[in-house]
Design an enzyme around this catalytic site. Structure first.
Site, PDB file in Angstrom:
ATOM      1  CG  ASP A 171      37.768  50.675  45.902  1.00 43.19           C
ATOM      2  OD1 ASP A 171      38.003  50.113  46.996  1.00 43.19           O
ATOM      3  OD2 ASP A 171      38.309  50.349  44.836  1.00 43.19           O
ATOM      4  CB  SER A 247      44.873  48.653  45.471  1.00 38.77           C
ATOM      5  OG  SER A 247      44.418  47.886  44.394  1.00 38.77           O
TER       6      SER A 247
END
Length: 291
Positions: A171, A247
């Protein structure tokens, strides 16, 4: 483009998913009784890992409990009906080494509005400024890079373009600076001079664009999380809370950078847990360094 994919060192091997998980707060459900360890050793635990990888139920995470021969499976509020039956069936034959825990909330990536870098209708957090010795880049989460090709500040100044992305599986995204926006090698007022690997029990902080500076402890390593968008492995589990929009936020211990925010559950009002992509893997994959 100067960005080159480097060979990942043997020390950063593909992470086996007997891994670290999390407990959401507040937790209303009690963990299933933990059976005594019987036999089978590492071979049995590896078999459990293969079964859980194959099941790959969205809304679940699983990890090897540090200091034990047990695997804990986390299931969020979305794991009901067929999903719940699927995970229960997967672990039914391994009650001696696996326990199931239900948590409130939903496991998800931290993508939403209200962050310092944006583009394509998405807003995220700039994680870390890095260089390959000639050009400059920043790292953020991969699910952000999947949604955004060109990045801007909140007031519309051009920042750069996504040049590498890995999600799911990993990620992270790498964005090359192409605009005139200054890019210091710091996290807020904290200078960053090195990158390293986290360890269980380490005191760490995160600086998120929504949550601000939040600090806590590394609870476990090598977590596998099954997001609705796909599975990500090798993550750092912490008891730091985070919010949608954080994020890509950096995880650090003083001047040492450790990772960037992948996702989590809960929030910073009632409490929560967050998972971070280790930074060393990203830097090694692309020949990058902090500065």
């Amino acid at each position: 483009m100067r960005l080159r994919r480097a060979r990942v060192s043997a020390g950063i091997a593909v992470l086996v998913a007997l891994v670290a998980g999390f407990v959401s707060a507040p937790a209303t459900a009690q963990a299933a009784p933990t059976a005594a360890r019987t036999d089978g050793g590492e071979a049995r635990l590896q078999q459990v890992a293969r079964v859980l990888r194959s099941a790959s139920v969205p809304g679940t995470a699983w990890y090897r409990v540090p200091g034990s021969d047990m695997v804990e499976v986390i299931a969020d509020r979305t794991v009901t009906g067929v999903r719940l039956e699927r995970i229960e069936a997967a672990i039914r034959s391994y009650s001696d080494v696996v326990r199931l825990r239900r948590v409130e909330g939903a496991i998800g990536v931290r993508l939403s509005g209200g962050d310092p870098v944006s583009g394509g209708g998405a807003r995220c957090t700039l994680g870390a400024n890095v260089t390959d010795g000639g050009a400059y880049y920043f790292i953020t989460s991969g699910h952000c890079g999947s949604a955004v090709s060109t990045w801007y500040t909140l007031d519309g100044a051009l920042v750069g373009s996504t040049v590498a992305n890995s999600f799911p599986g990993n990620d992270y995204s790498v964005v090359r600076y192409t605009g005139s926006v200054p890019h210091e090698g710091t996290v807020g007022d904290q200078d960053i001079t090195s990158a390293g690997n986290a360890y269980v029990g380490e005191s760490v902080c995160m600086r998120g664009a929504v949550s601000g500076v939040r600090c806590g402890t590394v609870l476990a390593l090598n977590a596998t999380v099954n997001y609705p968008e796909g599975t990500v492995s090798g993550l750092i589990r912490t008891n730091i809370c985070s919010e949608p929009g954080d994020s890509g936020a950096p995880l650090y211990d003083g001047t040492r950078l450790l990772g960037i925010l992948s996702g989590g559950s809960g929030n910073c009002t009632s409490g929560g847990t967050s998972f971070f992509q280790p930074i060393i893997e990203i830097l090694s994959a692309y020949g990058l360094a902090v500065y």
